[in-house]
Motif scaffolding. Structure first.
Motif, mmCIF file in Angstrom:
data_model
loop_
_atom_site.group_PDB
_atom_site.id
_atom_site.type_symbol
_atom_site.label_atom_id
_atom_site.label_comp_id
_atom_site.label_asym_id
_atom_site.label_seq_id
_atom_site.Cartn_x
_atom_site.Cartn_y
_atom_site.Cartn_z
ATOM 1 N N MET A 1 0.849 -1.207 0.000
ATOM 2 C CA MET A 1 0.000 0.000 0.000
ATOM 3 C C MET A 1 0.872 1.240 0.000
ATOM 4 N N ASP A 2 0.539 2.215 -0.807
ATOM 5 C CA ASP A 2 1.290 3.460 -0.889
ATOM 6 C C ASP A 2 1.213 4.188 0.458
ATOM 7 N N GLU A 37 -10.437 -10.869 -9.834
ATOM 8 C CA GLU A 37 -11.339 -11.254 -10.923
ATOM 9 C C GLU A 37 -12.311 -12.356 -10.529
ATOM 10 N N SER A 38 -12.257 -12.798 -9.269
ATOM 11 C CA SER A 38 -13.171 -13.844 -8.807
ATOM 12 C C SER A 38 -13.350 -13.717 -7.305
ATOM 13 N N GLY A 39 -14.374 -14.389 -6.781
ATOM 14 C CA GLY A 39 -14.618 -14.370 -5.347
ATOM 15 C C GLY A 39 -13.496 -15.027 -4.583
ATOM 16 N N GLU A 40 -12.958 -16.120 -5.118
ATOM 17 C CA GLU A 40 -11.873 -16.825 -4.440
ATOM 18 C C GLU A 40 -10.633 -15.937 -4.301
ATOM 19 N N GLN A 41 -10.304 -15.247 -5.389
ATOM 20 C CA GLN A 41 -9.149 -14.357 -5.345
ATOM 21 C C GLN A 41 -9.400 -13.180 -4.400
ATOM 22 N N ALA A 42 -10.654 -12.721 -4.337
ATOM 23 C CA ALA A 42 -10.990 -11.604 -3.448
ATOM 24 C C ALA A 42 -10.743 -11.979 -1.999
ATOM 25 N N ILE A 43 -11.104 -13.190 -1.596
ATOM 26 C CA ILE A 43 -10.903 -13.626 -0.211
ATOM 27 C C ILE A 43 -9.414 -13.649 0.130
ATOM 28 N N LYS A 44 -8.613 -14.126 -0.820
ATOM 29 C CA LYS A 44 -7.170 -14.184 -0.606
ATOM 30 C C LYS A 44 -6.582 -12.779 -0.445
ATOM 31 N N LEU A 45 -6.962 -11.862 -1.353
ATOM 32 C CA LEU A 45 -6.434 -10.501 -1.307
ATOM 33 C C LEU A 45 -6.951 -9.740 -0.088
ATOM 34 N N PHE A 46 -8.173 -10.041 0.320
ATOM 35 C CA PHE A 46 -8.756 -9.373 1.486
ATOM 36 C C PHE A 46 -7.913 -9.657 2.727
ATOM 37 N N SER A 47 -7.559 -10.930 2.922
ATOM 38 C CA SER A 47 -6.760 -11.309 4.088
ATOM 39 C C SER A 47 -5.388 -10.652 4.049
ATOM 40 N N GLU A 48 -4.868 -10.407 2.843
ATOM 41 C CA GLU A 48 -3.524 -9.846 2.705
ATOM 42 C C GLU A 48 -3.502 -8.333 2.891
ATOM 43 N N TYR A 49 -4.502 -7.639 2.336
ATOM 44 C CA TYR A 49 -4.472 -6.175 2.323
ATOM 45 C C TYR A 49 -5.423 -5.519 3.336
ATOM 46 N N LEU A 50 -6.406 -6.268 3.862
ATOM 47 C CA LEU A 50 -7.394 -5.722 4.796
ATOM 48 C C LEU A 50 -7.973 -4.400 4.286
ATOM 49 N N PRO A 51 -8.695 -4.418 3.161
ATOM 50 C CA PRO A 51 -9.175 -3.171 2.548
ATOM 51 C C PRO A 51 -10.220 -2.464 3.409
ATOM 52 N N ASP A 52 -10.357 -1.162 3.144
ATOM 53 C CA ASP A 52 -11.379 -0.374 3.824
ATOM 54 C C ASP A 52 -12.740 -0.529 3.174
ATOM 55 N N ILE A 53 -12.742 -0.833 1.876
ATOM 56 C CA ILE A 53 -14.010 -1.004 1.159
ATOM 57 C C ILE A 53 -13.803 -2.042 0.063
ATOM 58 N N ALA A 54 -14.830 -2.862 -0.157
ATOM 59 C CA ALA A 54 -14.808 -3.846 -1.245
ATOM 60 C C ALA A 54 -15.992 -3.585 -2.150
ATOM 61 N N GLN A 71 -18.444 -14.757 3.140
ATOM 62 C CA GLN A 71 -17.111 -15.245 3.505
ATOM 63 C C GLN A 71 -16.225 -14.110 4.015
ATOM 64 N N LEU A 72 -16.307 -12.946 3.388
ATOM 65 C CA LEU A 72 -15.493 -11.809 3.800
ATOM 66 C C LEU A 72 -15.847 -11.344 5.209
ATOM 67 N N ARG A 73 -17.125 -11.389 5.547
ATOM 68 C CA ARG A 73 -17.556 -10.954 6.871
ATOM 69 C C ARG A 73 -16.973 -11.837 7.991
ATOM 70 N N LEU A 74 -16.583 -13.060 7.655
ATOM 71 C CA LEU A 74 -16.033 -13.980 8.640
ATOM 72 C C LEU A 74 -14.540 -13.787 8.860
ATOM 73 N N LEU A 75 -13.907 -13.013 7.966
ATOM 74 C CA LEU A 75 -12.470 -12.811 8.055
ATOM 75 C C LEU A 75 -12.116 -11.720 9.065
ATOM 76 N N PRO A 76 -10.866 -11.694 9.538
ATOM 77 C CA PRO A 76 -10.429 -10.579 10.403
ATOM 78 C C PRO A 76 -10.659 -9.242 9.705
ATOM 79 N N LYS A 77 -11.211 -8.313 10.427
ATOM 80 C CA LYS A 77 -11.579 -6.982 9.922
ATOM 81 C C LYS A 77 -12.765 -7.034 8.962
#
Length: 704
Positions: A1-2, A37-54, A71-77
């Motif tokens: 992240m910049d 480009e997919s839900g599976e990839q989104a879950i992976k990137l979400f855990s890595e970057y912890l975005p403020d908005i999806a 699935q995203l709601r179950l992840l940290p943050k």
């Protein structure tokens, strides 16, 4: 992240173009954007970057947006991140499913890009603020303002009640020290909603019954707000109290209205769309059936719209559709149009693409219907002035009447469409009423089209050959290849029964290529078998002639068959050649340089412009049968034939007359100087076997 970025945005969409456009719209140094480009990839990137908005697309292959959201709601943050579901506008049920899956908000496609970026930033800021407020109850007032919440409390004893300052702001009251009463509130409630509010408040007072209602408030300046009010009734040491919250849900209601609009209306023309029109038609038919009234359905199609769209671009095409909608509506507003529905906007709809529908109720007079249709046709005969361009687009109209032409939606629409297609068959720029005979005719054409699509695969086509005679030697010098179709049910069919369908469906391209290949191959075989350099004439349709691959096709046919180019003559109509002269001349020149002969078929029946004879590399003029038929008895036909022969002689061209059937015609054409003849006097078109028997007998023809 910049390091300079304040927020991280995760864009989840399987369409790379949509992701690119969203990324461009959100281009900002304060935003760091990652893509999935997919839900599976989104879950992976979400855990890595912890975005403020999806920004999460609903419809994706594999894991859909709803599953991904849960699935995203179950992840940290996952509970702190704003998740915005992106859905198409015509699936309102997706909104409810989005919130059930845990979505924070939703956006609808197609996006309004300038508002899109503002909306995302607003959600980001709101979500960030709400997270802060969850850590500090001292910021409750700010949270209420962001959520558009108004707090009030009443003790059941006084006429006035306590409330937060934003209620004063909502009602436009400047003096916040002034007490507010229910009578004051009631005065601002929209008249239609006052009974609901009174009933709820009465139950609260008399039965201590809490309520949860929605109603509208109208300010003194006329502005309308939608409010959601929720109450609780409690008893403490001071007695009974009612505590309520008001939330401004105006934007939500506007979004719901937008969803409804996008679902039922065409955003370009502002007319009802196909979905709404069908619902209206179903209702109108049910009412007409109950009252035993008539109902008329018109299908209106813009002629040559695709050509206009391709030539001038979609901007002009869209403007034309808007102008077309306005003209149709104008025709239905004329003062002499009587006995029609009062809901004028509901009578006209944009049904699909360049097709409009009109519904007229309780008009029994066919003359009135014809007058309305003719009025629309006449309106479209005038050009459209669009961005300084004079654009012409006429209309073809099909008319079906309930209950005579159909007693349900499907039958009525199908028959109106049949009538419209018949109007196009008759040359466009007209209207046609549906009839059973018309339906049978168009069904037969549809069946012909379906059979044609299989004919090439099943090898059902064959060529007949009609001899062409040299006047001086009276011997065969060539043949015209004529297409026949050995239909498995109808038997041997001539071209007049199917060529028109083949041309309108573009099947003529494949059929014409087969004819060219077969004619070249057969003629070369005869040349080798009988040691004679006969030529073969092959007709080209206008569609064949105007396609870019013609030169390559001719070259391939000559090379594959071995036929010398000089033994092939292509017959082209005047109309086809003059369609686009700038492209015609280079094409004809290239064919000429290849060594192929060129003939103008049916000369004199088309444009007959003498200038093209000077510019086009033509070898032969073919005198049409219509002039030959009456050449003996009609001096005008004889004069035309003589002129064509003399013109060809002066220009160094050959002439061949077709349709020669009598000795008198032969003698007259010979006297005129016509060099070649073709017709039943010498021979009808013959199948390959009979031609070979004829050639084996010494190239001699038995005169009829």
């Amino acid at each position: 992240m910049d390091s300079q970025s304040l927020y991280t945005v995760l864009i989840v969409d399987d369409d790379p173009v949509t992701r690119l456009l969203m990324k461009q719209a959100l281009k900002d140094p304060t935003l760091s954007i990652i893509e999935a480009e997919s839900g599976e990839q989104a879950i992976k990137l979400f855990s890595e970057y912890l975005p403020d908005i999806a920004l999460l697309d609903v419809s994706m292959p594999g894991m859909d947006g709803f599953t991904c959201c849960r699935q995203l709601r179950l992840l940290p943050k996952g509970q702190q991140t704003a998740i915005v579901m992106v859905t198409v506008h015509d699936k309102a049920e997706d909104i409810e499913k989005a919130f059930d899956a845990g979505a924070t908000d939703f956006l609808t496609k197609p996006f309004k890009w300038p508002l899109f970026a503002h909306r995302v930033r607003y959600i980001l800021k709101a979500n960030s603020t709400l997270r802060e407020l969850s850590l500090s109850r001292s910021k409750l007032a700010k949270a209420q303002a962001i959520a558009n919440l108004i707090y009030w409390e009443w003790d059941f004893k006084h006429k006035t009640f306590e409330c937060s300052v934003n209620l004063y702001q909502l009602l436009g009251i400047q003096n916040t020290s002034q007490a507010i009463s229910f009578k004051h509130i009631l005065r601002h409630i929209f008249p239609d909603d006052r009974p609901l509010f009174k009933q709820a408040l009465r139950r609260a007072i008399q039965q201590k019954h809490a309520y949860d209602i929605e109603y509208r408030i109208q300010t003194d300046n006329g502005q309308l707000f939608y409010l959601h009010e929720r109450t609780e009734i409690n008893q403490d040491f001071d007695g009974w109290k009612i505590i309520g919250t008001l939330q401004d849900i105006t934007s939500l209601k506007q979004s719901e209205q937008e969803i409804a609009y996008f679902t039922y209306y065409d955003t370009l023309t502002d007319l009802p769309n196909r979905r709404l029109f069908i619902e209206q038609l179903e209702t109108a038919i049910a009412r007409a059936r109950h009252k035993q009234h008539s109902l008329t359905l018109m299908f209106i199609d813009l002629d040559h719209f695709k050509h206009i769209n391709d030539t001038y671009g979609h901007q002009v095409g869209d403007a034309l559709l808007c102008e077309a909608a306005a003209r149709i509506k104008d025709c239905l507003r004329d003062a002499d149009l009587i006995a029609v529905s009062k809901d004028k906007d509901d009578r006209v709809a944009r049904f699909a693409g360049d097709e409009f529908t009109v519904m007229l109720t309780n008009i029994d007079n066919v003359d009135v219907l014809a007058n309305i249709a003719q009025r629309i046709v006449a309106k479209f005969e005038k050009s459209f002035d669009i961005n300084g361009l004079n654009v012409y687009s006429t209309v073809s109209i099909g008319i079906a009447i309930f209950p005579e032409d159909g007693d349900d939606v499907q039958a009525l629409m199908q028959h109106a469409d049949v009538a419209m297609n018949h109007a196009k068959e008759l040359g466009r720029n007209n209207y046609q009423f549906f009839s059973a005979e018309m339906n049978d005719y168009l069904f037969e054409r549809l069946q012909t089209e379906q059979d044609l699509r299989q004919a090439l695969k099943r090898n059902e086509f064959l060529l007949f050959y009609q001899p062409q005679i040299d006047v001086k030697t009276q011997r065969i010098i060539g043949f015209e290849a004529l297409l026949r179709w050995l239909h498995p049910v109808k038997g041997l069919l001539g071209p007049l029964t199917f060529i028109d369908v083949a041309e309108k469906t573009s099947l003529i391209i494949a059929i014409g290529e087969w004819v060219l290949n077969q004619a070249c191959l057969q003629t070369y075989q005869w040349q080798q078998q009988f040691n004679n350099n006969w030529r073969v004439s092959v007709n080209l349709s206008a569609m064949q002639f105007n396609q870019q691959l013609l030169l390559e096709q001719v070259g391939r046919s000559l090379q594959a068959s071995g036929l010398p180019a000089a033994s092939l003559e292509l017959e082209i109509t005047e109309t086809a050649m003059l369609k686009d002269i700038m492209e015609t001349i280079p094409l004809l020149t290239a064919l000429k340089e290849m060594g192929v002969g060129l003939a103008i078929d049916d000369f004199g029946t088309g444009y007959s412009s003498l200038s093209y004879l000077k510019n086009f590399p033509i070898n032969t003029l073919k005198i049409d049968k219509s002039f030959v038929d009456e050449i003996v008895d009609n001096p005008k036909d004889a004069a035309i034939a003589r002129t064509i022969v003399q013109l060809a002689e002066n220009l160094g061209l050959r002439t061949i007359a077709e349709g020669v059937e009598t000795l008198e015609q032969v003698e007259m054409l010979t006297t005129m100087g016509c060099q070649e003849l073709q017709g039943y006097y010498f021979s009808k078109p013959l199948p390959v076997g009979e031609v070979e028997r004829l050639l084996a007998n010494g190239n001699e023809l038995k005169k009829s």
